[in-house]
Design a protein around this motif. Structure first.
Motif, short mmCIF file in Angstrom:
data_model
loop_
_atom_site.label_atom_id
_atom_site.label_comp_id
_atom_site.label_asym_id
_atom_site.label_seq_id
_atom_site.Cartn_x
_atom_site.Cartn_y
_atom_site.Cartn_z
N GLU A 9 -44.72 -13.42 20.02
CA GLU A 9 -43.97 -12.95 21.30
C GLU A 9 -42.42 -12.75 21.06
O GLU A 9 -42.15 -11.95 21.75
N LEU A 13 -41.25 -9.20 22.76
CA LEU A 13 -40.53 -8.92 24.12
C LEU A 13 -39.49 -8.13 23.88
O LEU A 13 -38.97 -7.41 25.01
N LEU A 16 -40.20 -5.06 25.29
CA LEU A 16 -40.60 -4.56 26.46
C LEU A 16 -39.42 -4.88 27.63
O LEU A 16 -39.18 -5.58 28.49
N ASP A 18 -39.09 -3.66 30.60
CA ASP A 18 -39.24 -3.95 32.09
C ASP A 18 -39.85 -5.09 32.52
O ASP A 18 -40.02 -5.68 33.57
N HIS A 19 -40.02 -6.11 31.34
CA HIS A 19 -40.67 -7.52 31.53
C HIS A 19 -39.51 -8.34 32.03
O HIS A 19 -38.49 -8.55 31.21
N ASP A 20 -39.82 -9.26 33.07
CA ASP A 20 -38.89 -10.15 33.44
C ASP A 20 -38.97 -11.39 32.51
O ASP A 20 -39.94 -12.10 32.41
N GLU A 23 -40.57 -14.65 33.66
CA GLU A 23 -41.99 -14.66 33.78
C GLU A 23 -42.61 -14.98 32.62
O GLU A 23 -42.34 -14.28 31.37
N LEU A 25 -45.36 -14.25 29.88
CA LEU A 25 -46.11 -13.04 29.22
C LEU A 25 -47.58 -13.14 29.70
O LEU A 25 -48.30 -14.02 29.18
N ASP A 26 -47.82 -12.35 30.57
CA ASP A 26 -49.44 -12.12 30.92
C ASP A 26 -50.05 -11.45 29.79
O ASP A 26 -50.02 -10.51 29.47
N LEU A 31 -48.95 -3.28 28.61
CA LEU A 31 -47.66 -3.30 27.92
C LEU A 31 -46.90 -2.20 28.45
O LEU A 31 -45.49 -2.03 28.47
N ALA A 34 -44.65 -2.94 31.11
CA ALA A 34 -43.66 -3.61 30.90
C ALA A 34 -42.40 -2.81 30.08
O ALA A 34 -41.41 -3.47 29.66
N SER A 68 -52.33 -4.47 25.64
CA SER A 68 -51.87 -5.54 26.23
C SER A 68 -51.29 -6.39 25.33
O SER A 68 -51.65 -6.35 23.95
#
Length: 88
Positions: A9, A13, A16, A18-20, A23, A25-26, A31, A34, A68
């Motif tokens: 991770e 990360l 990515l 656009d990943h908050d 939150e 990571l789902d 991907l 994100a 993903s």
């Protein structure tokens, strides 16, 4: 629920945008949603190869692999499983 080590991770990360970060990571979230672009995939590959000490086989560099976090980890994990055990 994630099924990979934190190191994975930590490498993923930064690729990515656009990943908050507030939150989790789902594992099954695309991907691309994100912010992972085809150009960013190259940098991610280099970072994963460096962090986990392997090289992607050409046939593993597919849209399915980088779909993903779960699909990507499944491929990285196969390389980790193929590592020989250290000899004492």
């Amino acid at each position: 629920m994630r099924d990979w080590p934190q190191e994975f991770e930590d490498v993923l990360l930064p690729h990515l945008p656009d990943h908050d970060p507030a939150e989790p990571l789902d594992p099954d979230a695309p991907l691309g949603d994100a912010g992972l672009t085809s150009i960013a995939v190259v940098g991610l590959m280099v970072d994963l190869e460096s962090a986990f000490d392997f090289e992607f086989d050409e046939d593993r560099v597919t849209a399915d692999t980088f779909y993903s976090p779960r699909s990507l980890w499944a491929v990285v994990a196969t390389y980790r499983a193929a590592e020989p055990l250290p000899v004492d």
